[in-house]
Design an enzyme around this catalytic site. Sequence first.
Site, PDB file in Angstrom:
ATOM      1  N   THR A   1      -3.912  -5.754   3.410  1.00 46.15           N
ATOM      2  CA  THR A   1      -5.484  -5.766   3.073  1.00 46.15           C
ATOM      3  C   THR A   1      -6.183  -6.730   4.350  1.00 46.15           C
ATOM      4  O   THR A   1      -5.246  -7.346   5.075  1.00 46.15           O
ATOM      5  CB  THR A   1      -5.401  -6.859   1.939  1.00 46.15           C
ATOM      6  OG1 THR A   1      -5.123  -6.194   0.754  1.00 46.15           O
ATOM      7  CG2 THR A   1      -6.776  -7.304   1.591  1.00 46.15           C
TER       8      THR A   1
ATOM      9  N   ARG B   1      -5.523  -0.165 -12.262  1.00 48.21           N
ATOM     10  CA  ARG B   1      -5.158  -1.640 -11.737  1.00 48.21           C
ATOM     11  C   ARG B   1      -6.366  -2.221 -10.745  1.00 48.21           C
ATOM     12  O   ARG B   1      -6.495  -1.628  -9.653  1.00 48.21           O
ATOM     13  CB  ARG B   1      -3.851  -1.657 -11.243  1.00 48.21           C
ATOM     14  CG  ARG B   1      -3.181  -3.027 -10.500  1.00 48.21           C
ATOM     15  CD  ARG B   1      -3.552  -3.090  -9.294  1.00 48.21           C
ATOM     16  NE  ARG B   1      -2.821  -4.529  -8.774  1.00 48.21           N
ATOM     17  CZ  ARG B   1      -3.076  -4.875  -7.681  1.00 48.21           C
ATOM     18  NH1 ARG B   1      -3.697  -4.302  -6.768  1.00 48.21           N
ATOM     19  NH2 ARG B   1      -2.444  -6.150  -7.247  1.00 48.21           N
ATOM     20  N   ILE B   2      -6.642  -3.216 -10.936  1.00 45.72           N
ATOM     21  CA  ILE B   2      -7.494  -4.199  -9.942  1.00 45.72           C
ATOM     22  C   ILE B   2      -6.785  -5.387  -9.486  1.00 45.72           C
ATOM     23  O   ILE B   2      -6.377  -5.969 -10.486  1.00 45.72           O
ATOM     24  CB  ILE B   2      -9.033  -4.326 -10.490  1.00 45.72           C
ATOM     25  CG1 ILE B   2      -9.582  -2.997 -10.802  1.00 45.72           C
ATOM     26  CG2 ILE B   2      -9.914  -5.303  -9.616  1.00 45.72           C
ATOM     27  CD1 ILE B   2     -10.889  -3.251 -11.632  1.00 45.72           C
TER      28      ILE B   2
ATOM     29  N   ASP C   1      -6.515  -8.917  -6.776  1.00 49.77           N
ATOM     30  CA  ASP C   1      -7.293  -9.986  -6.688  1.00 49.77           C
ATOM     31  C   ASP C   1      -8.500  -9.937  -5.750  1.00 49.77           C
ATOM     32  O   ASP C   1      -9.601 -10.560  -5.498  1.00 49.77           O
ATOM     33  CB  ASP C   1      -6.496 -10.988  -5.968  1.00 49.77           C
ATOM     34  CG  ASP C   1      -5.829 -10.831  -4.589  1.00 49.77           C
ATOM     35  OD1 ASP C   1      -5.424  -9.645  -4.482  1.00 49.77           O
ATOM     36  OD2 ASP C   1      -6.030 -11.476  -3.828  1.00 49.77           O
TER      37      ASP C   1
ATOM     38  N   THR D   1      -4.414 -12.612   0.754  1.00 46.35           N
ATOM     39  CA  THR D   1      -3.629 -11.310   0.966  1.00 46.35           C
ATOM     40  C   THR D   1      -2.431 -11.572   0.424  1.00 46.35           C
ATOM     41  O   THR D   1      -1.699 -12.461   0.544  1.00 46.35           O
ATOM     42  CB  THR D   1      -3.682 -10.850   2.221  1.00 46.35           C
ATOM     43  OG1 THR D   1      -2.882  -9.492   2.220  1.00 46.35           O
ATOM     44  CG2 THR D   1      -3.043 -11.518   3.431  1.00 46.35           C
ATOM     45  N   GLY D   2      -1.984 -10.496  -0.491  1.00 45.58           N
ATOM     46  CA  GLY D   2      -0.747 -10.440  -1.280  1.00 45.58           C
ATOM     47  C   GLY D   2      -0.398 -10.031  -2.347  1.00 45.58           C
ATOM     48  O   GLY D   2      -1.161  -9.291  -2.765  1.00 45.58           O
TER      49      GLY D   2
ATOM     50  N   GLY E   1      -1.345  -9.601  -5.656  1.00 48.71           N
ATOM     51  CA  GLY E   1      -2.730  -9.807  -6.257  1.00 48.71           C
ATOM     52  C   GLY E   1      -2.574 -10.466  -7.846  1.00 48.71           C
ATOM     53  O   GLY E   1      -3.471 -11.359  -8.026  1.00 48.71           O
TER      54      GLY E   1
HETATM   55  N1  ASP Z   1      -3.812  -8.524  -2.526  1.00 53.06           N
HETATM   56  C1  ASP Z   1      -4.060  -6.976  -2.637  1.00 53.06           C
HETATM   57  C2  ASP Z   1      -3.806  -6.588  -4.173  1.00 53.06           C
HETATM   58  O1  ASP Z   1      -3.112  -7.081  -4.897  1.00 53.06           O
HETATM   59  C3  ASP Z   1      -2.978  -6.257  -1.843  1.00 53.06           C
HETATM   60  C4  ASP Z   1      -2.872  -6.957  -0.381  1.00 53.06           C
HETATM   61  O2  ASP Z   1      -3.327  -8.158  -0.129  1.00 53.06           O
HETATM   62  O3  ASP Z   1      -2.381  -6.241   0.828  1.00 53.06           O
HETATM   63  O4  ASP Z   1      -4.485  -5.854  -4.200  1.00 53.06           O
END
Ligand code: ASP
Length: 350
Positions: free
Chosen positions: A213, A241-242, A244, A264-265, A267
């Site tokens: 992200t 799915r949605i 964060d 980022t991570g 979610g």
């Molecule tokens: N946080 C994002 C999600 O869960 C994924 C990402 O950060 O790469 O959709």
Amino acid sequence: MRTLSILLLSFLVIACNTNQKEETTPEIPKQQEFAIIIHGGAGTILKKNMTDSLERAYKAALTEAIQTGYKILEDGGSSLEAVQRTINVMENSPLFNSAKGAVFNHEGKNELDASIMDGATLNAGAIAGVTTIKNPINLAYEVMVNSDHVLLSGEGAETFAKERGVELVDPSYFFTQNRYDALQRILEREKQDSVSASSAFIDPFIKDEKFGTVGCVALDKNGNLAAGTSTGGMTNKRYNRIGDSPIIGSGTYASNATCGVSSTGWGEYFIRGQVAYDISAQMEYAGKSLTEATHNVIQEKLTKMGGTGGIVALDHYGNPSMEFNTEGMYRAYMNDQGELILGIYGENED
Ligand code: ASP
């Protein structure tokens, strides 16, 4: 004797005053005239798995992105514009999991989420699950300034995009071979291990696939903070799915009173932990510094929950924080002197 007493007294008075000064004057952080910070995703990013040419490509893309926003801020542009244009550069790069380069969902489609927030007004805009928007952060901005809403999703968001003249593309524009291959690898393992379909996109498979992200926080010359985040979500996601990234308070938050944050991570954990807002709240209500708040939220609270990922943030002085509990996070910061700090891996590896 009298002279000695006067001398001693004067010394005591001076010593007391000096002590008093030390106790009553808190350390004031250096105020940056403007500043900018970005991330390009956190995850299993290890130097041993990286080729020199790929590392160079990431560094070049991060540098190009941050310099785009830096120039806008240096010329007196707004933090909102800097955030948008900086994110556009990363959205247009196939290297990041956002717009061009987005990961694939279970059905082999790219579904995009994004959000933006204005720290001066606490206004915000977000979109989720769109498939034809070239630069999702631009649509999030449109939602913020030209609608009565904060979060639009799917077809409705795309109808709104048409009405606002936001650039559309055919969904095939988002195809990249390596993201497609990543989905195939997961689907293959799913078949072999006959993992239940509903839980297949999460642990343990997702840990092997990097996140990616993109996000940006900027402080402009008027003292206004803004933050934004744009993503393709997580590989093999299902059921619309949605994550964060389009959730204000989880993936993105900005308030001139405290800080701006982009996450980022994984979610699901960032939503449950209200990560971005928690950082701001700890500063506002507990009087913590940005560094103390981000350390507590990422290294202690998120980690304890089992969540992985990181954040980039700026406080209202323009001081940075880049906190993550994964092996690496693509990241960069520039202060008002044009000094660039760029990182990819964890401690001791950069
Ligand atoms: N946080 C994002 C999600 O869960 C994924 C990402 O950060 O790469 O959709």
